[in-house]
Write a protein that holds these residues in place. Structure first.
Motif, PDB file in Angstrom:
ATOM      1  N   ASP A   1      -4.117   8.293  -2.176  1.00  0.00           N
ATOM      2  CA  ASP A   1      -4.343   8.057  -0.752  1.00  0.00           C
ATOM      3  C   ASP A   1      -5.435   8.990  -0.247  1.00  0.00           C
ATOM      4  OD1 ASP A   1      -2.458   6.040  -0.503  1.00  0.00           O
ATOM      5  OD2 ASP A   1      -0.829   7.445  -0.105  1.00  0.00           O
TER       6      ASP A   1
ATOM      7  N   GLN B 117      -1.839   5.256  -7.019  1.00  0.00           N
ATOM      8  CA  GLN B 117      -2.735   5.061  -5.878  1.00  0.00           C
ATOM      9  C   GLN B 117      -2.979   6.401  -5.190  1.00  0.00           C
ATOM     10  OE1 GLN B 117      -1.893   1.874  -2.852  1.00  0.00           O
ATOM     11  NE2 GLN B 117      -1.742   3.646  -1.494  1.00  0.00           N
TER      12      GLN B 117
ATOM     13  N   ASP C  40      -8.253   3.888   4.651  1.00  0.00           N
ATOM     14  CA  ASP C  40      -7.934   3.195   5.898  1.00  0.00           C
ATOM     15  C   ASP C  40      -8.246   4.114   7.071  1.00  0.00           C
ATOM     16  OD1 ASP C  40      -5.886   5.054   5.933  1.00  0.00           O
ATOM     17  OD2 ASP C  40      -4.313   3.628   6.406  1.00  0.00           O
TER      18      ASP C  40
ATOM     19  N   VAL D  98       0.824  -1.205   0.000  1.00  0.00           N
ATOM     20  CA  VAL D  98       0.000   0.000   0.000  1.00  0.00           C
ATOM     21  C   VAL D  98       0.856   1.251   0.000  1.00  0.00           C
ATOM     22  CG1 VAL D  98      -1.421   1.411   1.534  1.00  0.00           C
ATOM     23  CG2 VAL D  98      -2.198  -0.840   0.863  1.00  0.00           C
TER      24      VAL D  98
ATOM     25  N   TYR E 157      -8.204   0.021  -2.538  1.00  0.00           N
ATOM     26  CA  TYR E 157      -7.357  -0.655  -1.555  1.00  0.00           C
ATOM     27  C   TYR E 157      -7.977  -0.399  -0.187  1.00  0.00           C
ATOM     28  CZ  TYR E 157      -4.085  -0.573  -5.469  1.00  0.00           C
ATOM     29  OH  TYR E 157      -3.505  -0.716  -6.713  1.00  0.00           O
TER      30      TYR E 157
ATOM     31  N   HIS F 177      -6.993   4.454  -1.975  1.00  0.00           N
ATOM     32  CA  HIS F 177      -6.713   3.731  -0.729  1.00  0.00           C
ATOM     33  C   HIS F 177      -7.478   4.384   0.413  1.00  0.00           C
ATOM     34  CE1 HIS F 177      -4.059   3.058   2.966  1.00  0.00           C
ATOM     35  NE2 HIS F 177      -4.742   1.957   2.769  1.00  0.00           N
TER      36      HIS F 177
ATOM     37  N   CYS G 187      -3.621  -6.684  -0.119  1.00  0.00           N
ATOM     38  CA  CYS G 187      -2.705  -5.588   0.189  1.00  0.00           C
ATOM     39  C   CYS G 187      -2.486  -5.540   1.698  1.00  0.00           C
ATOM     40  CB  CYS G 187      -3.251  -4.249  -0.312  1.00  0.00           C
ATOM     41  SG  CYS G 187      -4.821  -3.748   0.438  1.00  0.00           S
TER      42      CYS G 187
END
Length: 347
Positions: free
Chosen positions: A170, A168, A214, A8, A245, A212, A308
């Motif tokens: 973020d 990617q 999280d 990641v 992701y 991504h 990932c």
């Protein structure tokens, strides 16, 4: 049949690079840190590598690190569950310009790679947090947002032109935004802003662009793990990206979340599911990872499934919470466990 597996983001810095952040200098140290990272990832069996964000001061606002029109530590505060916090810089004057380009990090990593290289960039929504609430004289917010979009678009296009396997984006503040604004309005605004960027790319480019999401992972703490994914995923999947992701290994009820993913996911693109938790000091076994992959395969079609890490391992230059060896051991477990799952599925 294969299930792709990708890093990641950030990895703990080399010992020499940590010393440099603490005051020493040396371009050779930077080059060696990137080379060692790329080569170790390849040695572990990574079919896609990155520089592990070795030379970014942080994953949130690296584009303006060192800029003379930002006030450091004078902006939005990001609180973490363990009590520590990060404070973003604040723009003091226009125009907004990217000082540190993702394409430069990409090209530096490509010099040492024999496999495809991916590159992470920060989302426009993240950069929007740099603009002060009271505004800036002679530089209205609308002009600032246009500059952010133009600068980010140019940087992503430069990465794609340089041969990035995937870019990617973020989007760490997606989940956090619901904590700051439970109505979901802030999240919708962030998604709309990021879609303004994505709409500038054609289908072929968007197939090489990912998002991504999280709950944060800094100094072994999160900023929004207590926010229910159910409040985030419907808005997240409005983003017109080709890959997603998603942190999953640290979820208390991954089956429930995977069911939501299956219901909300776009009709095209790939879902990369987190199968190792960077915050957990315990190194997952390949068999544990295998079981997580097999569980995800119950919800997500195999031709659209990837694996990932939940998040980066050291998103800030001063994050010393985990060792480089531990991070690589977890990556090895992810790669080997994904391969075991493929074998179990008859691949």
């Amino acid at each position: 049949m294969t299930i792709p597996s990708e890093l990641v983001g950030s990895l703990p810095r080399t010992t020499e690079l940590v010393s440099m952040w603490d005051g020493s200098e040396g371009a050779a140290v930077v080059v060696q840190a990137v080379r060692d990272t790329v080569q170790m990832l390849e040695k572990l069996g990574s079919r896609v590598v990155s520089d592990g964000e070795q030379t970014k001061a942080d994953a949130w606002t690296y584009p303006v690190t060192g800029a003379d029109n930002v006030a450091v530590g004078d902006g939005v505060v990001i609180p973490y569950a363990d009590g520590h916090q990060r404070q973003l810089p604040r723009l003091t004057a226009g125009p907004f310009r990217i000082r540190n380009h993702a394409a430069d990090y990409l090209r530096a990593a490509q010099k040492h790679a024999t496999v495809p290289v991916k590159q992470a960039v920060v989302a426009p929504s993240t950069l929007s947090l740099l603009y002060p609430p009271d505004g800036l004289s002679g530089y209205p917010r609308e002009d600032f947002v246009d500059d952010v979009l133009n600068e980010t678009e140019a940087d992503i296009r430069a990465c794609l032109a340089a041969g990035a396997h995937v870019v990617q984006i973020d989007f760490p503040e997606a989940r956090l935004s619901v904590k700051l604004d439970p109505s979901g309005g802030l999240l919708r605004d962030f998604v709309d802003l990021n879609n303004r960027l994505l709409s500038r790319f054609d289908d072929a480019d968007r197939a090489r662009i990912g998002i991504h999401c999280d709950p944060g992972a800094d100094q072994d703490a999160t900023h929004s793990l207590d926010v229910d994914y159910a409040e985030v995923l419907p808005s997240l999947f409005r983003l017109e990206a080709g890959n997603f992701y998603l942190q999953m290994a640290s979820e208390s009820d991954p089956d429930r979340v995977l069911r939501i993913v299956a219901e909300q996911m776009r009709s095209e693109g790939r879902i990369f599911v987190g199968v190792v938790d960077p915050i957990d000091p315990r190194v997952e076994s390949p068999e544990e990872v295998r079981d997580r992959v097999l569980n995800a395969a119950r919800h997500i079609p195999l031709d659209r499934l990837g694996t990932c890490d939940d998040a980066g391992f050291a998103p800030y230059a001063d994050d010393r919470s985990k060792s480089r060896d531990t991070a690589f051991a977890k990556i090895r477990a992810r790669i080997e466990g994904t391969a075991l799952a493929v074998a179990a599925l008859g691949g």
